[in-house]
Design a protein around this motif. Structure first.
Motif, mmCIF file in Angstrom:
data_model
loop_
_atom_site.group_PDB
_atom_site.id
_atom_site.type_symbol
_atom_site.label_atom_id
_atom_site.label_comp_id
_atom_site.label_asym_id
_atom_site.label_seq_id
_atom_site.Cartn_x
_atom_site.Cartn_y
_atom_site.Cartn_z
ATOM 1 N N ARG A 13 -21.094 16.375 -18.922
ATOM 2 C CA ARG A 13 -21.037 17.774 -19.339
ATOM 3 C C ARG A 13 -22.068 18.073 -20.433
ATOM 4 O O ARG A 13 -22.755 19.095 -20.391
ATOM 5 C CB ARG A 13 -19.623 18.083 -19.839
ATOM 6 C CG ARG A 13 -19.417 19.481 -20.416
ATOM 7 C CD ARG A 13 -19.559 20.535 -19.378
ATOM 8 N NE ARG A 13 -19.296 21.859 -19.894
ATOM 9 C CZ ARG A 13 -19.793 22.970 -19.405
ATOM 10 N NH1 ARG A 13 -20.604 22.932 -18.357
ATOM 11 N NH2 ARG A 13 -19.512 24.134 -19.925
ATOM 12 N N LEU A 14 -22.195 17.159 -21.393
ATOM 13 C CA LEU A 14 -23.155 17.350 -22.485
ATOM 14 C C LEU A 14 -24.578 17.382 -21.945
ATOM 15 O O LEU A 14 -25.389 18.240 -22.332
ATOM 16 C CB LEU A 14 -22.999 16.229 -23.516
ATOM 17 C CG LEU A 14 -23.958 16.265 -24.715
ATOM 18 C CD1 LEU A 14 -23.726 17.533 -25.537
ATOM 19 C CD2 LEU A 14 -23.763 15.029 -25.586
ATOM 20 N N PHE A 15 -24.906 16.457 -21.056
ATOM 21 C CA PHE A 15 -26.244 16.416 -20.462
ATOM 22 C C PHE A 15 -26.534 17.703 -19.707
ATOM 23 O O PHE A 15 -27.624 18.287 -19.832
ATOM 24 C CB PHE A 15 -26.366 15.209 -19.523
ATOM 25 C CG PHE A 15 -27.560 15.274 -18.620
ATOM 26 C CD1 PHE A 15 -28.839 15.079 -19.110
ATOM 27 C CD2 PHE A 15 -27.404 15.551 -17.260
ATOM 28 C CE1 PHE A 15 -29.951 15.153 -18.282
ATOM 29 C CE2 PHE A 15 -28.507 15.633 -16.422
ATOM 30 C CZ PHE A 15 -29.784 15.436 -16.937
ATOM 31 N N GLU A 16 -25.579 18.184 -18.921
ATOM 32 C CA GLU A 16 -25.786 19.379 -18.118
ATOM 33 C C GLU A 16 -25.954 20.617 -18.991
ATOM 34 O O GLU A 16 -26.780 21.494 -18.682
ATOM 35 C CB GLU A 16 -24.625 19.552 -17.139
ATOM 36 C CG GLU A 16 -24.609 18.498 -16.050
ATOM 37 C CD GLU A 16 -23.386 18.562 -15.170
ATOM 38 O OE1 GLU A 16 -23.412 17.954 -14.080
ATOM 39 O OE2 GLU A 16 -22.388 19.202 -15.558
ATOM 40 N N LEU A 17 -25.204 20.701 -20.074
ATOM 41 C CA LEU A 17 -25.351 21.830 -20.989
ATOM 42 C C LEU A 17 -26.744 21.836 -21.625
ATOM 43 O O LEU A 17 -27.406 22.875 -21.674
ATOM 44 C CB LEU A 17 -24.273 21.777 -22.073
ATOM 45 C CG LEU A 17 -22.881 22.281 -21.689
ATOM 46 C CD1 LEU A 17 -21.900 22.043 -22.828
ATOM 47 C CD2 LEU A 17 -22.921 23.766 -21.333
ATOM 48 N N CYS A 18 -27.176 20.665 -22.103
ATOM 49 C CA CYS A 18 -28.508 20.570 -22.731
ATOM 50 C C CYS A 18 -29.604 20.896 -21.729
ATOM 51 O O CYS A 18 -30.557 21.624 -22.041
ATOM 52 C CB CYS A 18 -28.717 19.168 -23.311
ATOM 53 S SG CYS A 18 -27.623 18.760 -24.679
ATOM 54 N N ASN A 33 -22.658 29.403 -13.855
ATOM 55 C CA ASN A 33 -21.406 28.692 -13.559
ATOM 56 C C ASN A 33 -21.328 27.372 -14.313
ATOM 57 O O ASN A 33 -20.252 26.951 -14.756
ATOM 58 C CB ASN A 33 -21.286 28.424 -12.059
ATOM 59 C CG ASN A 33 -21.037 29.679 -11.252
ATOM 60 O OD1 ASN A 33 -21.941 30.182 -10.584
ATOM 61 N ND2 ASN A 33 -19.831 30.200 -11.288
ATOM 62 N N VAL A 34 -22.501 26.726 -14.460
ATOM 63 C CA VAL A 34 -22.541 25.465 -15.219
ATOM 64 C C VAL A 34 -22.202 25.730 -16.684
ATOM 65 O O VAL A 34 -21.415 25.006 -17.300
ATOM 66 C CB VAL A 34 -23.914 24.784 -15.085
ATOM 67 C CG1 VAL A 34 -23.993 23.547 -15.986
ATOM 68 C CG2 VAL A 34 -24.185 24.392 -13.638
ATOM 69 N N LEU A 35 -22.793 26.776 -17.255
ATOM 70 C CA LEU A 35 -22.513 27.121 -18.653
ATOM 71 C C LEU A 35 -21.040 27.454 -18.860
ATOM 72 O O LEU A 35 -20.452 27.116 -19.886
ATOM 73 C CB LEU A 35 -23.377 28.305 -19.090
ATOM 74 C CG LEU A 35 -24.883 28.043 -19.261
ATOM 75 C CD1 LEU A 35 -25.609 29.325 -19.608
ATOM 76 C CD2 LEU A 35 -25.125 26.985 -20.341
ATOM 77 N N MET A 36 -20.434 28.121 -17.877
ATOM 78 C CA MET A 36 -19.026 28.507 -17.991
ATOM 79 C C MET A 36 -18.086 27.335 -17.722
ATOM 80 O O MET A 36 -16.892 27.426 -17.990
ATOM 81 C CB MET A 36 -18.712 29.651 -17.024
ATOM 82 C CG MET A 36 -19.395 30.963 -17.386
ATOM 83 S SD MET A 36 -18.891 32.335 -16.327
ATOM 84 C CE MET A 36 -19.575 31.833 -14.755
ATOM 85 N N GLY A 37 -18.610 26.246 -17.185
ATOM 86 C CA GLY A 37 -17.779 25.072 -16.927
ATOM 87 C C GLY A 37 -17.130 25.052 -15.561
ATOM 88 O O GLY A 37 -16.308 24.179 -15.275
ATOM 89 N N ASP A 38 -17.493 26.035 -14.674
ATOM 90 C CA ASP A 38 -16.921 26.064 -13.329
ATOM 91 C C ASP A 38 -17.581 25.051 -12.399
ATOM 92 O O ASP A 38 -16.960 24.594 -11.439
ATOM 93 C CB ASP A 38 -17.093 27.460 -12.695
ATOM 94 C CG ASP A 38 -16.324 28.533 -13.433
ATOM 95 O OD1 ASP A 38 -15.306 28.180 -14.052
ATOM 96 O OD2 ASP A 38 -16.755 29.699 -13.400
#
Length: 467
Positions: A272-277, A371-376
């Motif tokens: 999740r951290l990698f994807e957010l960055c 959707n990635v930012l929202m966590g879906d």
């Protein structure tokens, strides 16, 4: 630990120690300067610390487990983990304990690289040598199978077809014989003490139904009195996958028939951290100008909204709103007269000229980064399907719903292997699901990086299955 296993363990340790010494000496030789003492008492201390740290770390990370029946990839991962942690330990040692040791950065990097390369090579060479020896009848473990039913015979056939595992079946014990045993029936369960005494046996494999609990107890007690290791084949073995695992819940052994690296909360958080960055970096560098440009092209090419919103199924089958750039004409029918979902086809009249380019290059999927930012959703994972296609597939495709034990992704292992687009041809959806399940069971950060890279390459050259 049996004497043979003990000797095998010590030999593996000694080979690794030899590699560690050679890697250390080669590193010292390379970084030693003019007038520098090649090997001093202080370097001897460092070498001793290195060997001790390697032993402790290797044992903790299961580097010296029995890899007899596993592929080399399992051992390779253990080598990589041990080398990285060993290098981190030395880095900490230099920066906090031995600050004045010359060339610490050069030393740790070169020593870790040499160690990893040499350890990997020697362990691969040893494994291949042992496989060849076992194929020729050496380094074999003798086993006794208790049970002549379907489970016992299936296990026996597995041994026969995998001689590189290094197991030889001495015979069978059960209350009744089996016509396919070829003279290997050694007696009933009551004869077990005599059988164990008359034959050299390393392991006793129990392949009996769980209903025979009294016989199971007798077998365990008798075998352990003769100092034989007992292994029990669970009655539910037919449902287990290669990722099955067992854990203790109090005193109860719980068998999980299918596991994933993403079951680990730490791996979930890292992903999740990698994807957010990664997503934030894309918004800062690319999306701030690319999104308005695509929106303008969509508006010019056809009337209607820029974004297309569709309800799909996400993690644990919960509904999510999936965003895409609109690539079809406004108010296009998504289901046919019979209520069946209409997948996009080649030369589909519903697709606009700009939409065709967006779909070919996967640019229509870019809003899913929201959707990635929202966590879906995740960057990488099984692709979510429209509700009608989802409902149809869950009832017809084997293991389809197992895709929903992780978050859906913008791209996935199935997509980069060519399984995207239409799935009307028989077997295509099943292939897509099989690839998705392989990804779930074999997830790693490096696999995600590979899939992202392959997706970028497909975007550049265009995907023939995207239309």
């Amino acid at each position: 630990m049996k004497p043979g296993n003990h000797i095998n363990f010590l030999l593996r340790l000694l080979i690794d120690y030899l590699v560690l010494v050679l890697a250390f000496l080669c590193t010292r030789r390379y970084i030693s300067g003019l007038g520098d003492v090649f090997f001093s008492p202080f370097n001897g201390l460092l070498l001793g610390i290195s060997i001790t740290a390697w032993t402790v770390i290797g044992l903790s990370l299961h580097l010296y487990d029995e890899f007899r029946t596993r592929s080399f990839s399992y051992e390779f991962v253990a080598i990589l983990k041990t080398t990285l942690l060993h290098a981190c330990f030395f880095t900490f040692l230099f920066f906090y304990c031995f600050k004045y040791y010359p060339y610490p950065r050069t030393f740790t990097l070169l020593n870790a690289s040499l160690t990893f390369i040499c350890i990997t090579f020697t362990k691969f060479f040893v494994k291949q040598s042992l496989l060849r020896l076992r194929s020729n009848g050496y380094n074999i473990k003798n086993i006794l199978i208790v049970g002549t039913g379907d489970t016992g015979m299936s296990f026996y056939r597995t041994i026969l077809s995998n001689d590189h595992f290094g197991y030889r079946c001495v015979g069978f014990v059960d209350e009744q014989t089996n016509p396919y045993l070829n003279g290997q029936y050694l007696g009933k369960i009551a004869d077990l003490p005599r059988v164990l005494e008359d034959h050299e046996i390393d392991d006793v494999i129990v392949a009996l139904p769980e209903t025979l609990s009294t016989e199971m107890e007798k077998i365990i007690i008798t075998s352990e009195k003769e100092a034989k290791r007992v292994r029990i084949i669970a009655d539910c073995y037919r449902f287990c996958t290669s990722t099955a695992s067992m854990n203790l819940f109090g005193t109860f052994p719980l068998l999980t028939i299918r596991t994933s690296p993403l079951d680990d909360l730490a791996k979930q958080r890292f992903k999740r951290l990698f994807e957010l960055c990664f997503t934030i970096a894309l918004f800062i560098t690319v999306f701030w100008w690319l999104f308005p440009l695509i929106a303008l092209l969509i508006k010019i090419s056809s009337p209607g909204p820029v974004l297309f919103k569709q309800t799909r199924q996400g993690l644990k089958n919960k509904k999510i709103t999936c965003y895409k750039f609109r690539s079809m004409t406004r108010n296009s029918d998504t289901v046919d007269a019979s209520g069946r979902y209409q997948q996009a086809t080649q030369h589909d009249a519903r697709v606009t000229p700009v939409g065709r380019f967006l779909r070919k290059t996967n640019l229509d999927e870019l809003p899913q980064f929201f959707n990635v930012l929202m966590g879906d959703m995740s960057l990488v994972g099984p692709r979510p399907h429209p509700i009608p296609l989802h409902q149809e597939s869950r009832n017809t495709i084997q293991n389809y719903m197992l895709r929903h034990v992780v978050k859906p992704g913008i791209t996935g292992w199935a997509q980069v292997n060519g399984y995207r687009g239409e799935t009307r041809v028989s077997g295509l959806m099943q292939k897509r699901v099989d690839f998705d399940l392989w990804y779930i069971e074999n997830y790693s950060f490096w696999l995600d990086c590979q899939i992202i890279f392959q997706t970028l390459m497909n975007m550049i050259k265009g995907d023939k299955h995207a239309y």
